[in-house]
Design a protein around this motif. Structure first.
Motif, short mmCIF file in Angstrom:
data_model
loop_
_atom_site.label_atom_id
_atom_site.label_comp_id
_atom_site.label_asym_id
_atom_site.label_seq_id
_atom_site.Cartn_x
_atom_site.Cartn_y
_atom_site.Cartn_z
N ALA A 9 0.84 -1.19 0.00
CA ALA A 9 0.00 0.00 0.00
C ALA A 9 0.89 1.25 0.00
O ALA A 9 2.08 1.19 0.30
N PRO A 10 0.32 2.42 -0.33
CA PRO A 10 1.10 3.67 -0.27
C PRO A 10 1.60 3.95 1.14
O PRO A 10 1.01 3.52 2.13
N PHE A 11 2.70 4.68 1.22
CA PHE A 11 3.23 5.10 2.51
C PHE A 11 4.03 6.38 2.33
O PHE A 11 4.26 6.83 1.22
N GLY A 12 4.41 6.97 3.45
CA GLY A 12 5.24 8.17 3.42
C GLY A 12 4.54 9.37 2.82
O GLY A 12 5.19 10.28 2.30
N GLY A 13 3.23 9.40 2.88
CA GLY A 13 2.49 10.54 2.36
C GLY A 13 2.13 10.45 0.90
O GLY A 13 1.38 11.31 0.39
N SER A 14 2.62 9.45 0.19
CA SER A 14 2.30 9.30 -1.23
C SER A 14 0.93 8.67 -1.39
O SER A 14 0.48 7.88 -0.55
N LYS A 15 0.26 9.00 -2.48
CA LYS A 15 -1.04 8.40 -2.77
C LYS A 15 -0.91 7.10 -3.55
O LYS A 15 -1.90 6.39 -3.76
N LEU A 16 0.30 6.80 -4.01
CA LEU A 16 0.53 5.63 -4.84
C LEU A 16 1.71 4.83 -4.31
O LEU A 16 2.60 5.37 -3.65
N ASN A 17 1.71 3.54 -4.62
CA ASN A 17 2.90 2.72 -4.42
C ASN A 17 3.09 1.92 -5.70
O ASN A 17 2.21 1.15 -6.08
N PRO A 43 -0.07 -4.27 3.79
CA PRO A 43 0.12 -3.00 4.49
C PRO A 43 1.61 -2.75 4.76
O PRO A 43 2.38 -3.71 4.91
N VAL A 44 2.00 -1.49 4.82
CA VAL A 44 3.38 -1.15 5.19
C VAL A 44 3.44 -1.19 6.71
O VAL A 44 3.36 -0.17 7.40
N SER A 45 3.55 -2.40 7.23
CA SER A 45 3.47 -2.64 8.66
C SER A 45 4.40 -3.79 9.03
O SER A 45 4.27 -4.89 8.48
N TYR A 46 5.31 -3.54 9.96
CA TYR A 46 6.15 -4.63 10.46
C TYR A 46 5.27 -5.76 11.03
O TYR A 46 5.58 -6.93 10.87
N ASP A 87 16.07 -5.31 11.50
CA ASP A 87 15.32 -4.10 11.18
C ASP A 87 16.08 -2.93 11.77
O ASP A 87 16.40 -2.93 12.97
N ASP A 88 16.36 -1.94 10.94
CA ASP A 88 17.18 -0.82 11.43
C ASP A 88 16.93 0.41 10.56
O ASP A 88 17.68 0.71 9.64
N SER A 89 15.83 1.10 10.82
CA SER A 89 15.48 2.29 10.04
C SER A 89 14.79 3.29 10.95
O SER A 89 13.98 2.92 11.80
N ASP A 90 15.13 4.57 10.75
CA ASP A 90 14.46 5.60 11.54
C ASP A 90 13.12 6.01 10.93
O ASP A 90 12.42 6.88 11.46
N LYS A 91 12.76 5.38 9.80
CA LYS A 91 11.45 5.63 9.22
C LYS A 91 10.40 4.82 9.97
O LYS A 91 10.65 3.68 10.36
N GLU A 95 1.90 2.28 10.78
CA GLU A 95 1.31 2.23 12.11
C GLU A 95 2.10 3.06 13.11
O GLU A 95 1.79 3.07 14.30
N GLY A 96 3.16 3.74 12.61
CA GLY A 96 3.98 4.57 13.48
C GLY A 96 5.09 3.83 14.19
O GLY A 96 5.77 4.39 15.05
N THR A 97 5.31 2.58 13.82
CA THR A 97 6.35 1.77 14.46
C THR A 97 7.72 2.05 13.86
O THR A 97 7.87 2.09 12.64
N VAL A 98 8.70 2.28 14.72
CA VAL A 98 10.10 2.44 14.32
C VAL A 98 10.89 1.32 14.96
O VAL A 98 10.74 1.03 16.15
N ARG A 99 11.73 0.67 14.17
CA ARG A 99 12.55 -0.43 14.69
C ARG A 99 14.02 -0.11 14.40
O ARG A 99 14.42 -0.03 13.23
N ILE A 100 14.79 0.07 15.46
CA ILE A 100 16.21 0.42 15.35
C ILE A 100 17.05 -0.75 15.87
O ILE A 100 16.90 -1.17 17.02
N ASN A 101 17.91 -1.27 15.00
CA ASN A 101 18.87 -2.31 15.38
C ASN A 101 18.21 -3.46 16.14
O ASN A 101 18.67 -3.87 17.20
#
Length: 214
Positions: A9-17, A43-46, A87-91, A95-101
């Motif tokens: 699905a789209p993510f990061g504010g874009s209307k398309l993926n 979905p763009v969801s871990y 998983d290691d991204s500050d994006k 769902e608002g989930t961030v996974r670092i290292n």
């Protein structure tokens, strides 16, 4: 031979993926006489992406699974070689989930290698005059998380299946929505054709592999 394609699905504010816009065009298509293509939207969801994909695998019972995702900034269709156990991204995902290292699977291998015929896919896509090259790994965001969990599931499967991940560039209409208006892009027709070639080539190679075993 059944090929399951997944797109996000789209993510990061874009209307398309671009992954889903291309994949959905191939849903229900029979190509090369013996290859049936199915599509599923993730979905763009871990938390949910891999669950949705594995549920689709259970229903469709594919021989080949090709997960597809967007890689903004890339200028080519890029099959990935390795899924990394991290998983290691500050994006944040949708769902608002961030996974670092963070490990994806405690006790799991550091990486899985795709069993898609990536070199043959690249050659077939290039023969269609569409830019393509191999990528070492799928980053450390949801795409990689999905790729790793897919390969782990295939490793444990009692049925013979192969799978992997392909990243695709932005669509031209997305570029106006991102900060880098000079970002490269490919048309949805080009991406769709590239993924169709990937499905056909993967099915051919897998069929030959199964024939050799039997």
């Amino acid at each position: 031979m059944r090929v399951l394609l997944s797109g996000f699905a789209p993510f990061g504010g874009s209307k398309l993926n671009p992954s889903w816009e291309a994949v959905r065009r191939l849903d229900g298509i029979q190509t090369a006489d013996t290859v049936d293509i199915y599509a599923t939207k993730l979905p763009v969801s871990y938390r949910e992406a891999s669950e949705r994909l594995l549920a689709s695998i259970r229903v469709i019972c594919p021989d080949i699974v090709i997960a597809v995702g967007q890689a903004g900034g890339r200028d080519a269709i890029t099959p990935e070689i390795y899924a990394m156990n991290k998983d290691d991204s500050d994006k944040s995902d949708n769902e608002g989930t961030v996974r670092i290292n963070q490990k994806i699977l405690e006790g799991g291998p550091d990486r899985y290698m795709t069993d898609l015929p990536v070199h043959e896919i690249v050659a077939a896509v290039q023969n269609r005059n569409i830019p393509s090259r191999i990528s070492e790994h799928a980053g450390m965001f949801v795409c990689n998380d999905l790729f790793y969990k897919l390969m782990h599931a295939l490793e444990l499967s009692s049925r013979p299946m192969i799978g992997g991940f392909i990243h695709v560039p932005y669509l031209p209409e997305q570029v106006t929505d991102v900060a880098d208006t000079e970002a490269p892009s490919l048309s949805v027709d080009q991406i769709t054709e590239a993924l169709r070639e990937a499905a056909i080539v993967s099915a051919k190679v897998f069929s030959e592999k199964i024939a050799d075993i039997s």
